[in-house]
Design an enzyme around this catalytic site. Structure first.
Site, PDB file in Angstrom:
ATOM      1  N   HIS A   1      46.966  31.447  40.821  1.00 25.65           N
ATOM      2  CA  HIS A   1      48.172  32.300  40.869  1.00 25.65           C
ATOM      3  C   HIS A   1      48.984  31.888  39.379  1.00 25.65           C
ATOM      4  O   HIS A   1      49.130  32.921  38.610  1.00 25.65           O
ATOM      5  CB  HIS A   1      49.079  32.058  41.975  1.00 25.65           C
ATOM      6  CG  HIS A   1      50.455  32.654  41.471  1.00 25.65           C
ATOM      7  ND1 HIS A   1      50.992  33.761  42.409  1.00 25.65           N
ATOM      8  CD2 HIS A   1      51.859  32.289  40.795  1.00 25.65           C
ATOM      9  CE1 HIS A   1      52.208  33.951  42.133  1.00 25.65           C
ATOM     10  NE2 HIS A   1      52.663  33.269  41.039  1.00 25.65           N
ATOM     11  N   GLU A   2      49.193  30.727  38.799  1.00 22.73           N
ATOM     12  CA  GLU A   2      49.701  30.278  37.533  1.00 22.73           C
ATOM     13  C   GLU A   2      48.880  31.128  36.408  1.00 22.73           C
ATOM     14  O   GLU A   2      49.178  31.392  35.374  1.00 22.73           O
ATOM     15  CB  GLU A   2      49.756  29.212  37.531  1.00 22.73           C
ATOM     16  CG  GLU A   2      50.953  28.490  38.352  1.00 22.73           C
ATOM     17  CD  GLU A   2      52.403  29.218  38.224  1.00 22.73           C
ATOM     18  OE1 GLU A   2      52.656  29.764  37.389  1.00 22.73           O
ATOM     19  OE2 GLU A   2      52.872  29.290  39.514  1.00 22.73           O
TER      20      GLU A   2
ATOM     21  N   HIS B   1      49.574  34.564  35.785  1.00 22.90           N
ATOM     22  CA  HIS B   1      50.645  34.743  34.706  1.00 22.90           C
ATOM     23  C   HIS B   1      50.155  34.532  33.403  1.00 22.90           C
ATOM     24  O   HIS B   1      50.298  35.271  32.564  1.00 22.90           O
ATOM     25  CB  HIS B   1      51.767  33.872  35.089  1.00 22.90           C
ATOM     26  CG  HIS B   1      52.465  34.025  36.404  1.00 22.90           C
ATOM     27  ND1 HIS B   1      53.063  35.307  36.690  1.00 22.90           N
ATOM     28  CD2 HIS B   1      52.908  33.223  37.221  1.00 22.90           C
ATOM     29  CE1 HIS B   1      53.768  35.375  37.808  1.00 22.90           C
ATOM     30  NE2 HIS B   1      53.709  34.194  38.100  1.00 22.90           N
TER      31      HIS B   1
ATOM     32  N   HIS C   1      54.462  39.046  39.360  1.00 20.53           N
ATOM     33  CA  HIS C   1      54.246  39.127  40.780  1.00 20.53           C
ATOM     34  C   HIS C   1      54.116  40.717  41.170  1.00 20.53           C
ATOM     35  O   HIS C   1      54.857  41.666  40.872  1.00 20.53           O
ATOM     36  CB  HIS C   1      55.630  38.610  41.209  1.00 20.53           C
ATOM     37  CG  HIS C   1      55.707  37.151  40.924  1.00 20.53           C
ATOM     38  ND1 HIS C   1      57.056  36.600  40.401  1.00 20.53           N
ATOM     39  CD2 HIS C   1      54.810  36.069  40.875  1.00 20.53           C
ATOM     40  CE1 HIS C   1      56.713  35.357  40.255  1.00 20.53           C
ATOM     41  NE2 HIS C   1      55.301  34.960  40.480  1.00 20.53           N
TER      42      HIS C   1
HETATM   43 ZN   LIG Z   1      54.462  33.198  40.061  1.00 21.65          ZN
END
Ligand SMILES: [Zn+2]
Length: 344
Positions: free
Chosen positions: A188-189, A192, A198
């Site tokens: 997930h990171e 980014h 999101h």
């Molecule tokens: Zn996040």
């Protein structure tokens, strides 16, 4: 097709709905008190909120330990956060011209290649290597260990929670991982760091979900804003909320009472939904491969009607000209001279 530069993973409603729980008004769920699918840079801490201007968007961010935190786990570069869009334009006058106009590559990783280094003292570094292997296997992106001469890279290191910067920022940028961050959280990171936001913040999300503000812990409401609400004129890669996206918040994210904060809308009913942190969804992969099409080239071809982030400003290309949406002035033409933006 619509698109937003950062928001990529997104995409269609997918999956069958057989995992859904029909929501009961007073049902309190243990899961909400321990919402594992909401990454936080500083768990259990709340900073003062501030409004600002970042890359053409009006944003609300938190200040914790001197860091500017957006949406729970995104760390913003302070030098690019302005109090207002006027301040942004004023900053252009005095800014040194050492930033080149590089179009997409200002925030995307050039040549589809992400460089990284792992802190030797990071416990369980296999979380990082597994997450990187997943990204390599599933997407066009190439991950390489930083060399001595590498300027732009991600440094994976210890932190109190899980956090990352948004897109390639230039120089070293960190992904911080606390002991509770899993391989899935690292995936997930990295999302980014390569430019994903999101999933629930998509502009058109209200077609598919409802935000139940009364259930949100006080002070965390800003994490549920869409980019529309932030004054951002954008487009999304594809339509619909992908509930299977690794960038999607859990149904109980930031709940204060064990009841859902995000519910799925379907046939006039509301449902809680399950999220996952196992890996990138098919739609995540489709979106990211559109952002990084796998061409080994630095040549930027601008397409009419598309948005680009150039020198800290989100602008739209239109037949050889640049348009910018100003909250106060509406659409204005801009020109880029020596790496600075001016009103045309
Ligand atoms: Zn996040």
């Amino acid at each position: 097709m619509k698109k937003v530069f950062f928001l990529a993973g997104l995409l269609a409603i997918m999956m069958s709905c057989n995992e859904d729980d029909t929501f009961e008004e007073n049902k309190v769920e243990e899961e909400a008190l321990n919402s594992t699918h909401t990454e936080l840079a500083f768990p259990n801490r709340l900073g003062p909120l501030k409004k600002g201007f970042f890359e053409g968007m009006e944003i609300t961010y938190e200040i914790i330990d001197g860091e500017y935190v957006l949406g729970g786990d995104v760390i913003l570069p302070k030098e690019l956060v302005y109090d207002s869009e006027d301040d942004f334009f004023k900053s252009q006058i005095n800014r040194k011209t050492n930033m080149k106009s590089v179009g997409l590559t200002t925030n995307r990783w050039p040549e589809n290649t992400v460089y990284y280094k792992i802190d030797e003292d990071l416990p369980e570094s296999s979380r990082v290597t597994e997450a990187i292997d997943h990204w390599k296997e599933k997407t066009n992106l190439v991950f390489k260990e930083k060399q001595t001469s590498t300027k732009n890279y991600i440094y994976f290191t210890k932190g109190s929670g899980c956090s990352s910067a948004l897109g390639m920022r230039g120089g070293m940028q960190t992904i911080k991982l606390g002991s509770s961050c899993t391989t899935g959280n690292v995936i997930h990171e990295i999302g980014h760091a390569v430019g994903l936001l999101h999933e629930q913040s998509k502009v058109d999300r209200d077609d598919d979900i409802a935000i139940w503000k009364n259930n949100i812990k006080e002070g965390y409401e800003h994490n549920f804003e869409t980019y529309d609400e932030r004054g951002y004129e954008g487009e999304d890669y594809t339509e619909g909320v992908d509930f299977g996206s690794i960038m999607m918040y859990s149904s109980y994210a930031f709940s204060k009472n064990g009841r859902p904060t995000i519910v799925k809308k379907k046939d006039g009913k509301y449902y809680s939904f399950k999220t996952q942190r196992n890996g990138l969804s098919e739609k995540d992969i489709e979106g990211i491969n559109k952002m990084y099409p796998g061409e080994q080239s630095n040549t930027v071809t601008y397409v009419t009607g598309q948005y680009y982030t150039i020198n800290g400003l989100k602008v739209k290309y239109w037949a050889g000209k640049w348009l910018y949406w100003s909250k106060t002035r509406g659409w204005v033409y801009l020109v880029l001279k020596d790496g600075k933006w001016y009103y045309a």
